[in-house]
Design an enzyme around this catalytic site. Structure first.
Site, short mmCIF file in Angstrom:
data_model
loop_
_atom_site.label_atom_id
_atom_site.label_comp_id
_atom_site.label_asym_id
_atom_site.label_seq_id
_atom_site.Cartn_x
_atom_site.Cartn_y
_atom_site.Cartn_z
N ARG A 105 -5.16 10.80 -9.09
CA ARG A 105 -6.10 9.62 -8.58
C ARG A 105 -4.96 8.87 -7.72
NH1 ARG A 105 -3.14 6.39 -11.18
NH2 ARG A 105 -3.70 4.53 -10.09
N GLY A 106 -5.73 7.87 -7.03
CA GLY A 106 -4.92 7.00 -6.10
C GLY A 106 -4.94 7.43 -4.76
N ALA A 107 -5.04 6.53 -3.61
CA ALA A 107 -5.64 6.92 -2.40
C ALA A 107 -4.60 8.10 -1.68
CB ALA A 107 -5.51 5.68 -1.46
N ARG B 206 -15.15 13.07 -4.77
CA ARG B 206 -15.47 11.86 -4.91
C ARG B 206 -15.66 10.75 -3.96
NH1 ARG B 206 -10.59 8.87 -7.99
NH2 ARG B 206 -12.03 7.25 -7.91
N GLN C 17 -3.61 -0.14 -16.83
CA GLN C 17 -2.71 1.01 -16.00
C GLN C 17 -1.21 0.70 -16.31
OE1 GLN C 17 -5.27 -0.90 -15.15
NE2 GLN C 17 -6.49 0.44 -13.54
N ASP D 293 -4.86 -3.43 -2.61
CA ASP D 293 -6.19 -2.66 -2.31
C ASP D 293 -6.43 -2.96 -0.82
OD1 ASP D 293 -6.15 -2.47 -5.50
OD2 ASP D 293 -7.60 -0.85 -4.82
N ASN E 262 -6.31 -7.43 -4.78
CA ASN E 262 -5.60 -6.46 -5.48
C ASN E 262 -6.18 -6.52 -6.86
OD1 ASN E 262 -3.47 -4.46 -5.98
ND2 ASN E 262 -2.21 -6.17 -6.82
N LYS E 263 -5.85 -5.89 -7.87
CA LYS E 263 -6.02 -5.65 -9.28
C LYS E 263 -6.25 -7.01 -9.67
CE LYS E 263 -6.52 -2.30 -10.92
NZ LYS E 263 -7.95 -1.67 -10.95
#
Lengths: 329, 329
Positions: free
Chosen positions: A44-46, A82, A185, A226, A236-237
């Protein structure tokens, strides 16, 4: 350890579904295995997904060298594993553009993307570490939020790349990692990465961050993004904004590290961003353990907006933007 | 439902160790049962423990009416069931002072303490509700933190008594309850209480509070206090300070509701208060489920300090102190 790489004719990834309990490397020799791993969020992760997309096409080029129709279907399967992962489709398309030049050309392009991601992370780490030392001196105590490390990239990551670089330079005084509810996370992934790096750190519940700053235990906050809006607002988160308020009140720098591709000049400010609500289940339980009575409602914004006036600087792989000095994107 | 009461010759309590999964009333007919319940934290919270102490002495007076030596030992056992619980010992001593007048006098004194706690909570609820409506209008949307309700008192509680009173008056627009890591008193206890009261509410992770305020979804923050310093600084559950910063930035009232006994004029300010660190275990797991790799270090301050300039008003059972208008304790 690289989160994703090409090793002896196959893709190898660190299986993130097993962390932090078990560190397991998965060897994916077929397109089908890779697509399954992407779907299960084992990778995962861009940035990591971009590389996964490109390497997936390299797998397809080998596996179905003699069958163009099946090869095409396999490339499409990688690209759409995805649907919302922009980088995945982009990485797959970039490698697929070399299919006519043969399977080695495809692999070369995929490895080039991998190397670009490694270089981008290294640049963010260097620029971020330089800035931290400039602002906080030679033994900075940092607070970070969520996971911004190698597990979302190939190596290094964004904010955590700067933390790792400071550690290598002997210029790190310590780290507080906030656990990052609801999905933890910070507790699961950042704690695992910091331990791998040998970085001294303490875990804290998210709400303790501002108080630890007020108590003088943190010299700067450093985290990822993000999306960075045209005016400098940072999406962001969830929890990022609360840490920014704490940093402002404590008079310490609030630093955002993210690749240049995160800067979205098409979005004027944070108010223009629709914040995803991920529903109540994530709030009401943790890893299968219920935290509240059944049938309780929850509000669960996945991200928040930190207004640009709370941001000291944005660090990308190419530049440092000192918002506190009036510099703008 | 009363959290603790005297019913037909015995003490009855709501067993808090079973919440929120099961709502169980325990009937405690002997001093030994009561002491055990106190030790297991089946009953907790300063006001409730005060009443438990007094009712425990009433039990002892009946159980050992014919044996003064054993009665004295039983009273001591109640008094010291939890060494740091000031209210428990105080309640026990107050009832024990009536032992020479006979067991009915002891019970009368214990029930008087119970009724005083009920009246105190009702007064806090009324004054708090009046202030909320004055500041936020007739449909206030409130954010609260930790558990400040009936489960720590006999009925009502402190901040949650004001929420309940607003609900009874039809003057409540909704509640956001923050889950309150690490022990999740918000998710476990406040959610249970709000459901019992029929109050519409949503649970949120702690770090979402400031963002929900920024997004305009909260009209005021209302919560309790463990200690109020002479200058108005508020010592309360970790996370309180972050919510206060969010309220200030959003320009909404930040209200503290606590009994007058919480005001400690012997402590000049928050800096004079030693903040207990409760160790890493609470951060690293929840109900037996691990959140992080083993052997990770954590920092776990149980409380934080909210400076008085962030506090709009303090509401006690006797008065409203408008710090925002320059009023002082």
């Amino acid at each position: 350890v690289r989160t994703i790489d090409w090793v002896d004719g196959a893709v190898e990834i660190v299986d993130q579904t097993a962390l932090p309990d078990v560190t397991r490397v998965l060897r994916l020799s077929t397109v089908e295995d890779l697509v399954d791993a992407i779907r299960r969020l084992a990778v995962r992760g861009a940035p990591a997904l971009g590389v996964a997309g490109a390497l997936g096409v390299a797998l397809a080029a080998r596996q179905y060298a003699a069958d163009p129709a099946r090869r095409e279907a396999a490339v499409a399967a990688v690209q759409h594993a995805r649907p919302t992962a922009v980088n995945l489709a982009r990485g797959a398309r970039r490698a697929a553009a070399r299919l006519s030049a043969g399977r080695d050309a495809v692999l070369t392009e995929a490895l080039r993307l991998r190397d670009e991601e490694i270089a981008s992370s290294a640049a963010q780490g260097r620029l971020g570490a330089d800035l931290v030392t400039e602002l906080c001196g030679p033994a900075a105590r940092l607070l970070t939020h969520c996971n911004t490390g190698a597990l979302a990239a190939v190596v290094g990551g964004t904010a955590l790349a700067a933390v790792a670089e400071l550690h290598r330079r002997g210029a790190l005084g310590g780290v507080v990692a906030s656990e990052t509810r609801p999905l933890l996370q910070g507790a699961r992934l950042t704690a695992w990465e910091l331990r791998q790096l040998g970085v001294p750190f303490r875990l804290a519940v998210d709400s303790a961050g501002p108080f630890l700053m007020a108590r003088g235990e943190v010299d700067a906050v450093i985290l990822g993004a993000d999306r960075i809006c045209a005016n400098g607002d940072v999406v962001n988160k969830i929890g990022t904004y609360a840490h920014a308020l704490g940093a402002q009140r404590a008079g310490i720098p609030f630093l955002v590290v993210a690749p240049e591709s995160t800067v979205d000049t098409g979005t004027p400010d944070g108010a223009a961003v629709e914040i995803e609500d991920r529903g109540r289940d994530e709030v009401l339980e943790f890893r299968g353990t219920r935290t509240a009575p059944p049938d309780v409602d929850a509000v669960n914004p996945a991200f928040d907006v930190t207004p640009y006036d709370l941001v000291t600087a944005i660090v990308t792989d190419r530049r440092v933007i000192r918002l506190d000095k009036g510099e703008r994107i």
